[in-house]
Scaffold this motif. Sequence first.
Motif, PDB file in Angstrom:
ATOM      1  N   ASP A 201       5.921   3.680 -35.964  1.00  0.00           N
ATOM      2  CA  ASP A 201       5.741   3.698 -37.412  1.00  0.00           C
ATOM      3  C   ASP A 201       6.203   5.005 -38.029  1.00  0.00           C
ATOM      4  O   ASP A 201       5.863   6.089 -37.572  1.00  0.00           O
ATOM      5  CB  ASP A 201       4.271   3.437 -37.751  1.00  0.00           C
ATOM      6  N   ARG A 202       7.021   4.875 -39.074  1.00  0.00           N
ATOM      7  CA  ARG A 202       7.589   5.996 -39.822  1.00  0.00           C
ATOM      8  C   ARG A 202       8.603   6.797 -38.995  1.00  0.00           C
ATOM      9  O   ARG A 202       9.059   7.839 -39.424  1.00  0.00           O
ATOM     10  CB  ARG A 202       6.497   6.935 -40.355  1.00  0.00           C
ATOM     11  N   THR A 203       8.935   6.295 -37.801  1.00  0.00           N
ATOM     12  CA  THR A 203       9.945   6.960 -36.967  1.00  0.00           C
ATOM     13  C   THR A 203      11.047   5.971 -36.591  1.00  0.00           C
ATOM     14  O   THR A 203      12.152   6.019 -37.122  1.00  0.00           O
ATOM     15  CB  THR A 203       9.319   7.558 -35.698  1.00  0.00           C
TER      16      THR A 203
ATOM     17  N   SER B 272      -2.180   9.438 -37.581  1.00  0.00           N
ATOM     18  CA  SER B 272      -0.797   9.059 -37.848  1.00  0.00           C
ATOM     19  C   SER B 272      -0.695   8.244 -39.131  1.00  0.00           C
ATOM     20  O   SER B 272       0.406   7.950 -39.596  1.00  0.00           O
ATOM     21  CB  SER B 272      -0.220   8.240 -36.678  1.00  0.00           C
ATOM     22  N   VAL B 273      -1.845   7.888 -39.702  1.00  0.00           N
ATOM     23  CA  VAL B 273      -1.921   7.082 -40.912  1.00  0.00           C
ATOM     24  C   VAL B 273      -2.896   7.761 -41.858  1.00  0.00           C
ATOM     25  O   VAL B 273      -3.934   8.259 -41.425  1.00  0.00           O
ATOM     26  CB  VAL B 273      -2.399   5.642 -40.603  1.00  0.00           C
ATOM     27  N   ARG B 274      -2.575   7.774 -43.140  1.00  0.00           N
ATOM     28  CA  ARG B 274      -3.343   8.593 -44.074  1.00  0.00           C
ATOM     29  C   ARG B 274      -4.826   8.229 -44.137  1.00  0.00           C
ATOM     30  O   ARG B 274      -5.663   9.103 -44.342  1.00  0.00           O
ATOM     31  CB  ARG B 274      -2.729   8.539 -45.470  1.00  0.00           C
ATOM     32  N   GLN B 275      -5.183   6.948 -43.933  1.00  0.00           N
ATOM     33  CA  GLN B 275      -6.586   6.560 -44.066  1.00  0.00           C
ATOM     34  C   GLN B 275      -7.334   6.544 -42.737  1.00  0.00           C
ATOM     35  O   GLN B 275      -8.492   6.137 -42.697  1.00  0.00           O
ATOM     36  CB  GLN B 275      -6.715   5.184 -44.745  1.00  0.00           C
ATOM     37  N   LEU B 276      -6.693   7.015 -41.655  1.00  0.00           N
ATOM     38  CA  LEU B 276      -7.321   6.905 -40.344  1.00  0.00           C
ATOM     39  C   LEU B 276      -7.485   8.246 -39.638  1.00  0.00           C
ATOM     40  O   LEU B 276      -6.586   9.087 -39.651  1.00  0.00           O
ATOM     41  CB  LEU B 276      -6.489   5.998 -39.428  1.00  0.00           C
ATOM     42  N   LEU B 277      -8.635   8.400 -38.992  1.00  0.00           N
ATOM     43  CA  LEU B 277      -8.831   9.407 -37.953  1.00  0.00           C
ATOM     44  C   LEU B 277      -8.862   8.637 -36.647  1.00  0.00           C
ATOM     45  O   LEU B 277      -9.693   7.750 -36.458  1.00  0.00           O
ATOM     46  CB  LEU B 277     -10.160  10.155 -38.149  1.00  0.00           C
ATOM     47  N   GLU B 278      -7.964   8.962 -35.739  1.00  0.00           N
ATOM     48  CA  GLU B 278      -7.800   8.205 -34.501  1.00  0.00           C
ATOM     49  C   GLU B 278      -8.406   8.999 -33.349  1.00  0.00           C
ATOM     50  O   GLU B 278      -7.982  10.126 -33.083  1.00  0.00           O
ATOM     51  CB  GLU B 278      -6.315   7.922 -34.278  1.00  0.00           C
ATOM     52  N   ILE B 279      -9.373   8.409 -32.660  1.00  0.00           N
ATOM     53  CA  ILE B 279     -10.153   9.144 -31.667  1.00  0.00           C
ATOM     54  C   ILE B 279     -10.113   8.438 -30.318  1.00  0.00           C
ATOM     55  O   ILE B 279     -10.410   7.252 -30.213  1.00  0.00           O
ATOM     56  CB  ILE B 279     -11.622   9.293 -32.121  1.00  0.00           C
TER      57      ILE B 279
ATOM     58  N   GLY C 184       4.556  12.429 -36.862  1.00  0.00           N
ATOM     59  CA  GLY C 184       3.219  12.799 -37.291  1.00  0.00           C
ATOM     60  C   GLY C 184       2.477  13.720 -36.353  1.00  0.00           C
ATOM     61  O   GLY C 184       2.991  14.158 -35.316  1.00  0.00           O
ATOM     62  N   HIS C 185       1.230  13.996 -36.717  1.00  0.00           N
ATOM     63  CA  HIS C 185       0.372  14.885 -35.934  1.00  0.00           C
ATOM     64  C   HIS C 185       0.236  14.396 -34.499  1.00  0.00           C
ATOM     65  O   HIS C 185       0.207  15.199 -33.555  1.00  0.00           O
ATOM     66  CB  HIS C 185      -1.005  14.980 -36.596  1.00  0.00           C
ATOM     67  N   ASN C 186       0.146  13.089 -34.314  1.00  0.00           N
ATOM     68  CA  ASN C 186      -0.044  12.538 -32.975  1.00  0.00           C
ATOM     69  C   ASN C 186       1.206  12.637 -32.102  1.00  0.00           C
ATOM     70  O   ASN C 186       1.163  12.322 -30.910  1.00  0.00           O
ATOM     71  CB  ASN C 186      -0.512  11.081 -33.049  1.00  0.00           C
TER      72      ASN C 186
ATOM     73  N   ALA D 110      12.358  15.225 -34.725  1.00  0.00           N
ATOM     74  CA  ALA D 110      11.505  14.785 -35.825  1.00  0.00           C
ATOM     75  C   ALA D 110      12.395  14.146 -36.882  1.00  0.00           C
ATOM     76  O   ALA D 110      13.470  14.672 -37.200  1.00  0.00           O
ATOM     77  CB  ALA D 110      10.741  15.955 -36.432  1.00  0.00           C
ATOM     78  N   VAL D 111      11.966  13.002 -37.400  1.00  0.00           N
ATOM     79  CA  VAL D 111      12.713  12.389 -38.494  1.00  0.00           C
ATOM     80  C   VAL D 111      12.496  13.212 -39.758  1.00  0.00           C
ATOM     81  O   VAL D 111      11.521  13.954 -39.881  1.00  0.00           O
ATOM     82  CB  VAL D 111      12.272  10.926 -38.712  1.00  0.00           C
ATOM     83  N   GLU D 112      13.418  13.080 -40.692  1.00  0.00           N
ATOM     84  CA  GLU D 112      13.404  13.912 -41.899  1.00  0.00           C
ATOM     85  C   GLU D 112      12.124  13.740 -42.708  1.00  0.00           C
ATOM     86  O   GLU D 112      11.673  14.667 -43.385  1.00  0.00           O
ATOM     87  CB  GLU D 112      14.622  13.571 -42.753  1.00  0.00           C
ATOM     88  N   ASN D 113      11.526  12.559 -42.639  1.00  0.00           N
ATOM     89  CA  ASN D 113      10.302  12.278 -43.393  1.00  0.00           C
ATOM     90  C   ASN D 113       9.039  12.694 -42.654  1.00  0.00           C
ATOM     91  O   ASN D 113       7.924  12.393 -43.098  1.00  0.00           O
ATOM     92  CB  ASN D 113      10.226  10.780 -43.701  1.00  0.00           C
ATOM     93  N   ALA D 114       9.173  13.400 -41.543  1.00  0.00           N
ATOM     94  CA  ALA D 114       8.013  13.791 -40.724  1.00  0.00           C
ATOM     95  C   ALA D 114       7.129  14.789 -41.458  1.00  0.00           C
ATOM     96  O   ALA D 114       7.562  15.508 -42.371  1.00  0.00           O
ATOM     97  CB  ALA D 114       8.485  14.387 -39.396  1.00  0.00           C
ATOM     98  N   ASP D 115       5.868  14.847 -41.030  1.00  0.00           N
ATOM     99  CA  ASP D 115       4.939  15.843 -41.551  1.00  0.00           C
ATOM    100  C   ASP D 115       5.451  17.246 -41.215  1.00  0.00           C
ATOM    101  O   ASP D 115       6.116  17.432 -40.186  1.00  0.00           O
ATOM    102  CB  ASP D 115       3.551  15.652 -40.938  1.00  0.00           C
TER     103      ASP D 115
END
Length: 282
Positions: free
Chosen positions: A14-16, A191-198, A229-231, A244-249
Amino acid sequence: MRELQIRCIALDLDRTTLNGQGRLSAGNRRAIERAIENGIHVVVASGRSLDSLPAEVMGIPGIRYAITSNGAAVYDLTDRRCLKQYKLEPDAVKQILELTEGTEVSFEAFIDGKPYAEKAYVEDPVRFGAMPQSVAYIQGTREPIEEIKRFIRTHINELDCIDIVVKSEKLKIELWKTLEKRAENVYITSSVRQLLEISDIHAGKDAAVRFLLERLKLEREQLAAFGDGHNDIGMLKFAGIGFAVENADPECREAADRIVLSNDADGVAEGIRWILGEEKAL
């Protein structure tokens, strides 16, 4: 092919590798197929669970391995056999539930590659902070559960990982800091704005690709990784070359060795062409 002699490529989805509509472009598909034709192992390295992986990627002949749930599980796709798995420790799950008590959050839970989520969230993801373009994906992959916290407690010994669904960025940052400080034996990312992935502390995409390289008898210098993303940061730093893709964090871009075009402009294809020494369009 470049002097690096890349023999393995790890792809975030996603996003990559997938575009803004969550689809695999023709250009990225051709590039992936070219890499496989050149004897390179192409590995999916995603925050998604096994049952959430897109068929258009999984259906590419030659893609054999998938790193899922941010490294909590590694699969051989030929027979869906789990090669490596880290379950969350029950005490860690209890701490997460306790530390989020009284906050306006929901949860997703993952068991052996299958995703579950609170029914209200599945019915209206946008109300919980999801982007409108994510609605079809969430509703098409999550099994709705009426009381997700009870479900998590009931299956506390079986969890691959859990996601905390957070409406606001402010609350997300606050919970992240709290959990990092007070929850034990967990790996936290997003990796998604509304999620904390644990997941378990031993997870992470970098740990998973290290395991696969050992299995394939390859060195880290022979690995190329793509992310946004962060992950993905640990994996990009670990790889012989990280893209990293251009749209990366910003943090992900900083961790990369090279920046390629965005996910909507076939950045993965650009990076693969560079690896293969095929600078012109495929």
